[in-house]
Design an enzyme around this catalytic site. Sequence first.
Site: not given
Lengths: 308, 308
Positions: B128, B180
Site C-alpha cells: 500500500e 485518493t
Amino acid sequence: MNGCTVAAPGSVANLVCGFDVLGLCLSAPADLMDFRILDEPKLIIKSADGYPLPENPAENTAGAPIIEMMKELDNTIGFEITIHKKIKPGSGIGSSAASAAGAVVGVNHLLGNKFTKEQLIEFAMFGEKVASGVKHADNIAPVVYGGVTLIRSVAPLDIIPLKSPNLHVTIVHPQIEVRTADARAILRRDVSLKSAIRQWGNVGGLVAGILMEDNALIGRSLQDEIIEPVRSILIPGFKDVKLKCIAAGALGGGISGSGPSIFMLSETEEIAKNVEKVMQDEFTKLGIDYYTYVTFINKEGAKVINEF
Amino acid sequence: MNGCTVAAPGSVANLVCGFDVLGLCLSAPADLMDFRILDEPKLIIKSADGYPLPENPAENTAGAPIIEMMKELDNTIGFEITIHKKIKPGSGIGSSAASAAGAVVGVNHLLGNKFTKEQLIEFAMFGEKVASGVKHADNIAPVVYGGVTLIRSVAPLDIIPLKSPNLHVTIVHPQIEVRTADARAILRRDVSLKSAIRQWGNVGGLVAGILMEDNALIGRSLQDEIIEPVRSILIPGFKDVKLKCIAAGALGGGISGSGPSIFMLSETEEIAKNVEKVMQDEFTKLGIDYYTYVTFINKEGAKVINEF
C-alpha cells in the site's frame, strides 16, 4: 399483591471512549424503593430516611416518569413510592437514573409488566429531564436492561442491549463537586478528525470486546483522547489514580458519567480490591474525603426484590 | 509443490460510518496470481495479460511486501509471481490491496504458512505504501482475514476480525477518476463533537449488528454524516443512487474506499440484483460509463485455489 420493593442500582455512563453512547449497570450501590397501589389516581413520593426530596411529583426524578406513565392508564389507580436513597446525588454514578428507572420498573411490575423496556426508558427519561434539564438515556438504559447498553441514536431513540461482561468494578467517589453543567461547558465543540477516528476505532473495539467476551480487547479499547483530557482537570489526582489502578491490574477505566467518581474494570475481585486500595491511598494523600465501592457489572438491572 | 495460484479479491474500506476502521472482503472481482518457487534469492513480478506493471519489484504493489518478507528468510530461495489483474486500479475496491495481500498469502503458502496473518498484514502494508504513499491496512486486513475487520488502532496495529455477515454486495464503478489524494484533501480537519458522537454511536451499532447477526441494526447503523457529505460531491449522482438503492431494498451502503465505486449491502441476491438495475439506470441516465458487480461478503479472504 398490593406493593413491591425494587433495588434500583447505580450506573456508569460515558464509558471512556463511548461518551454519550455506552453505559453499564452496577450491582451496588442501589436505592431501595417501595411501591404501593392506591385506589385513586394520585401519585405520592416519600423519602424514607429524611433525605430531602421534592414533594411535588412533577419536580421529582421518580415522580415525573410515573406522571407520564399514568397518562397511558385509565384514571382509576395511583401509586405511593417510598425512596430509601442510597446513591448520593452528584456522584456521577447515576443517582437520578436509579430513581427514574427504579420508579418505572416498580410501577410496571404492579401493572403486570404492561410496558416494554423501551417504553419504560422513554418514561424514565422524563426523570432525567427533571434532574438535569436534558432527556438522556445514558444511565437509564443500562439500569433498565442491565449489563452494557449502546445508545446508537438519540433521535430516534435506538438502544442496543449488548452483554454483561463478567467484570468487577471499583469506584471512588471523591467528595468534591463537579457540576454536570460545568463538565458539559468545558468540552470543545469541535474535535480533530484524527482523534475522532481513533475514538470510533476504540468504540468499535469496546463493543467487539464485550460481544466477543475478549477482556484484553476491552482493556485496550478503554481509551478516550477527546473527553477525558478535558474533563479530568476537574478531578484532582485523576491521571495518577488512573495510571496506578492500571498498574495494579485494572483493565482500564475513566471518569464515571461527568464525574467526580472514577471507575475501573478488573477481571477478578482480588484485583478490584487492590484497585480500591490504590484509590484510597491516592485520595488520602491528596487530603480529599472519598467513598469507594467494589462491585460488579449487574446483568439484571433494576429488579423487584420483594412483593407484599 | 513448486507453485500455487491465489484468488486475491477486492474489498470495501471505509465502511460508511467506519471511516478508516472498518472494511469488508468481496467475493468478486478477484485478481488471479500464480506463484512459483525459484532456487535463488530473486523476485520476479510478471503481468499475465499485458496490463502494465512496474518491473522493479520494489516499485510494485505485490513486490514490495515480498521484499520485506524475504528479509526474514535465509537467502536461498526466491519467487516468481505472475499477476492476472482483474480489479481495475482507481476503482475504490482495493485493487492494490488485492495484489499486496494476494502476494503475501501465496508466498506464505509456499513457505508452509510460516507467518501469522498479523505478520502477513504488516508485510502487505508495504505494498500500500508503494501504491499510495501510506502504509494502511483498511483493505489489506479484510482480504487477509476475510469477512469484516475492525482496525481499532493503527499504531500499534490492532486488527479485530469480526464476522462475515451473510450479505450480498452490489457495486457500481462509474468510469470517472477520483484521486485518493483529492478525496483526502477535501476532508475537513475538524468535525463537530455532536457529529462525532453520532458517528461513533453508529460504529458501535454496526459492530454490534455484525456480531449479533442483526441485519436491521446493520442497516440502521450505515450512516455517515462526516465523510460522505464531503466526498460524495466528487461522485455525480451519488445521493440519488443511494436513495434509490435503499428504496429498492438495500440495507444501506455508501462510497467504497475513497470512491468512485459505490457499494450497497442487501439481504438477498434478488434485492442485490434489483439494486444493480437501479445503479445501471442512474448512471446510464447520467451518461457515465460504469461496471457493476453483484457479489457477496467473502468469508475466506485471499485463498489458494490451485497447487502445482
